[in-house]
Design a protein around this motif. Sequence first.
Motif, PDB file in Angstrom:
ATOM      1  N   ALA A   1      49.625  51.753  29.394  1.00  0.00           N
ATOM      2  CA  ALA A   1      49.029  50.669  29.906  1.00  0.00           C
ATOM      3  C   ALA A   1      49.415  49.473  29.088  1.00  0.00           C
ATOM      4  O   ALA A   1      49.721  49.601  27.974  1.00  0.00           O
ATOM      5  CB  ALA A   1      47.422  50.759  29.953  1.00  0.00           C
ATOM      6  N   PHE A   2      49.148  47.909  29.624  1.00  0.00           N
ATOM      7  CA  PHE A   2      49.189  46.913  28.796  1.00  0.00           C
ATOM      8  C   PHE A   2      48.089  45.973  29.255  1.00  0.00           C
ATOM      9  O   PHE A   2      47.548  46.016  30.369  1.00  0.00           O
ATOM     10  CB  PHE A   2      50.741  46.132  29.013  1.00  0.00           C
ATOM     11  N   VAL A   3      47.806  45.019  28.271  1.00  0.00           N
ATOM     12  CA  VAL A   3      46.839  44.027  28.723  1.00  0.00           C
ATOM     13  C   VAL A   3      47.200  42.799  28.119  1.00  0.00           C
ATOM     14  O   VAL A   3      47.827  42.931  27.029  1.00  0.00           O
ATOM     15  CB  VAL A   3      45.367  44.408  28.431  1.00  0.00           C
ATOM     16  N   LEU A   4      47.090  41.838  28.785  1.00  0.00           N
ATOM     17  CA  LEU A   4      47.368  40.279  28.336  1.00  0.00           C
ATOM     18  C   LEU A   4      45.968  39.552  28.331  1.00  0.00           C
ATOM     19  O   LEU A   4      45.364  39.440  29.506  1.00  0.00           O
ATOM     20  CB  LEU A   4      48.379  39.622  29.011  1.00  0.00           C
ATOM     21  N   HIS A   5      45.646  39.491  26.909  1.00  0.00           N
ATOM     22  CA  HIS A   5      44.353  38.747  26.852  1.00  0.00           C
ATOM     23  C   HIS A   5      44.469  37.397  26.738  1.00  0.00           C
ATOM     24  O   HIS A   5      45.367  36.871  25.964  1.00  0.00           O
ATOM     25  CB  HIS A   5      43.334  39.255  25.646  1.00  0.00           C
ATOM     26  N   ASP A   6      43.738  36.283  27.408  1.00  0.00           N
ATOM     27  CA  ASP A   6      43.549  34.972  26.986  1.00  0.00           C
ATOM     28  C   ASP A   6      42.250  34.611  26.345  1.00  0.00           C
ATOM     29  O   ASP A   6      41.042  35.042  26.653  1.00  0.00           O
ATOM     30  CB  ASP A   6      43.300  34.147  28.509  1.00  0.00           C
ATOM     31  N   HIS A   7      42.538  34.259  24.813  1.00  0.00           N
ATOM     32  CA  HIS A   7      41.512  34.069  24.038  1.00  0.00           C
ATOM     33  C   HIS A   7      41.611  32.566  23.884  1.00  0.00           C
ATOM     34  O   HIS A   7      42.312  31.666  23.769  1.00  0.00           O
ATOM     35  CB  HIS A   7      42.275  34.564  22.504  1.00  0.00           C
ATOM     36  N   ARG A   8      40.131  32.114  23.755  1.00  0.00           N
ATOM     37  CA  ARG A   8      39.783  30.649  23.660  1.00  0.00           C
ATOM     38  C   ARG A   8      39.493  30.378  22.271  1.00  0.00           C
ATOM     39  O   ARG A   8      39.295  29.203  21.869  1.00  0.00           O
ATOM     40  CB  ARG A   8      38.941  30.193  24.650  1.00  0.00           C
ATOM     41  N   LYS A   9      39.177  31.263  21.318  1.00  0.00           N
ATOM     42  CA  LYS A   9      38.994  30.741  19.916  1.00  0.00           C
ATOM     43  C   LYS A   9      39.748  31.776  18.973  1.00  0.00           C
ATOM     44  O   LYS A   9      39.844  33.058  19.241  1.00  0.00           O
ATOM     45  CB  LYS A   9      37.350  31.049  19.781  1.00  0.00           C
ATOM     46  N   PRO A  10      39.854  31.598  17.723  1.00  0.00           N
ATOM     47  CA  PRO A  10      39.489  30.263  17.141  1.00  0.00           C
ATOM     48  C   PRO A  10      40.356  28.944  17.655  1.00  0.00           C
ATOM     49  O   PRO A  10      40.077  27.828  17.863  1.00  0.00           O
ATOM     50  CB  PRO A  10      39.813  30.547  15.778  1.00  0.00           C
ATOM     51  N   ARG A  11      41.408  29.156  18.222  1.00  0.00           N
ATOM     52  CA  ARG A  11      42.454  28.262  18.966  1.00  0.00           C
ATOM     53  C   ARG A  11      42.834  29.126  20.123  1.00  0.00           C
ATOM     54  O   ARG A  11      43.355  30.195  20.226  1.00  0.00           O
ATOM     55  CB  ARG A  11      43.719  27.862  18.218  1.00  0.00           C
ATOM     56  N   PRO A  12      43.175  28.488  21.265  1.00  0.00           N
ATOM     57  CA  PRO A  12      43.693  29.148  22.410  1.00  0.00           C
ATOM     58  C   PRO A  12      44.886  29.626  22.336  1.00  0.00           C
ATOM     59  O   PRO A  12      45.725  29.128  21.602  1.00  0.00           O
ATOM     60  CB  PRO A  12      43.893  28.088  23.452  1.00  0.00           C
TER      61      PRO A  12
ATOM     62  N   SER B   1      32.649  36.144  26.014  1.00  0.00           N
ATOM     63  CA  SER B   1      32.796  34.869  26.358  1.00  0.00           C
ATOM     64  C   SER B   1      33.906  34.097  25.951  1.00  0.00           C
ATOM     65  O   SER B   1      33.986  32.877  26.480  1.00  0.00           O
ATOM     66  CB  SER B   1      31.562  34.156  25.881  1.00  0.00           C
ATOM     67  N   ASP B   2      34.517  34.538  25.030  1.00  0.00           N
ATOM     68  CA  ASP B   2      35.858  33.866  24.544  1.00  0.00           C
ATOM     69  C   ASP B   2      37.189  34.500  24.811  1.00  0.00           C
ATOM     70  O   ASP B   2      38.095  34.093  24.590  1.00  0.00           O
ATOM     71  CB  ASP B   2      35.786  33.682  22.900  1.00  0.00           C
ATOM     72  N   LYS B   3      36.936  35.615  25.407  1.00  0.00           N
ATOM     73  CA  LYS B   3      38.143  36.524  25.728  1.00  0.00           C
ATOM     74  C   LYS B   3      38.273  36.896  27.194  1.00  0.00           C
ATOM     75  O   LYS B   3      37.141  37.611  27.575  1.00  0.00           O
ATOM     76  CB  LYS B   3      38.186  37.557  24.855  1.00  0.00           C
ATOM     77  N   SER B   4      39.061  36.906  27.963  1.00  0.00           N
ATOM     78  CA  SER B   4      39.223  37.136  29.494  1.00  0.00           C
ATOM     79  C   SER B   4      40.717  37.976  29.656  1.00  0.00           C
ATOM     80  O   SER B   4      41.431  37.861  28.750  1.00  0.00           O
ATOM     81  CB  SER B   4      39.043  36.263  30.324  1.00  0.00           C
ATOM     82  N   ILE B   5      40.678  38.609  30.528  1.00  0.00           N
ATOM     83  CA  ILE B   5      41.852  39.483  30.969  1.00  0.00           C
ATOM     84  C   ILE B   5      42.861  38.525  31.886  1.00  0.00           C
ATOM     85  O   ILE B   5      42.287  38.306  33.004  1.00  0.00           O
ATOM     86  CB  ILE B   5      41.760  40.867  31.543  1.00  0.00           C
ATOM     87  N   ALA B   6      43.899  38.086  31.291  1.00  0.00           N
ATOM     88  CA  ALA B   6      44.911  37.218  32.106  1.00  0.00           C
ATOM     89  C   ALA B   6      45.748  38.178  33.121  1.00  0.00           C
ATOM     90  O   ALA B   6      46.150  37.778  34.036  1.00  0.00           O
ATOM     91  CB  ALA B   6      45.563  36.432  31.458  1.00  0.00           C
ATOM     92  N   ASP B   7      46.173  39.189  32.619  1.00  0.00           N
ATOM     93  CA  ASP B   7      46.993  40.266  33.489  1.00  0.00           C
ATOM     94  C   ASP B   7      46.765  41.567  32.606  1.00  0.00           C
ATOM     95  O   ASP B   7      46.406  41.869  31.462  1.00  0.00           O
ATOM     96  CB  ASP B   7      48.491  40.064  33.279  1.00  0.00           C
ATOM     97  N   THR B   8      47.017  42.757  33.561  1.00  0.00           N
ATOM     98  CA  THR B   8      46.943  44.234  33.147  1.00  0.00           C
ATOM     99  C   THR B   8      47.705  44.967  34.105  1.00  0.00           C
ATOM    100  O   THR B   8      48.005  44.597  35.129  1.00  0.00           O
ATOM    101  CB  THR B   8      45.359  44.433  33.167  1.00  0.00           C
ATOM    102  N   GLY B   9      47.934  46.067  33.634  1.00  0.00           N
ATOM    103  CA  GLY B   9      48.966  46.986  34.592  1.00  0.00           C
ATOM    104  C   GLY B   9      49.716  48.140  33.664  1.00  0.00           C
ATOM    105  O   GLY B   9      48.752  48.453  32.604  1.00  0.00           O
TER     106      GLY B   9
END
Length: 117
Positions: free
Chosen positions: A5-16, A63-71
């Motif tokens: 598997a892989f995941v791409l996380h979109d982090h907003r903190k400490p910097r995007p 609240s600061d991290k979401s999944i941008a892509d996965t598979g």
Amino acid sequence: MARPAFVLHDHRKPRPHFDLRLEEDGVLRSWAVPRGLPTDPRGNRLAVAVPDHAMDHLAYTDSDKSIADTGWWEQEDRNDKRIVFTLHGLRGAHRYALIHTDGSNWLLHRTKDQPQY
């Protein structure tokens, strides 16, 4: 046999930034990618290796991290300086190369040749 598997996380903190995590040997190998995955083969993106993460990070959000892509991902070539792989995510398949430059620094490159499906 299950595909890794892989995941791409979109982090907003400490910097995007984004975190690319690839399943390997029971952990998620991880790189921080300040500007996200490259969309054009003419450009490279800095990718900084960070400590491995536990497999539960495949679905982790807060609240600061979401999944941008996965598979799932497949390795196509590998040596001490380079990993060539294809990510099979929610928006199709894309081939990349991680090129080790020094220390924890890598370049993430979208290859010119892309999968045809």
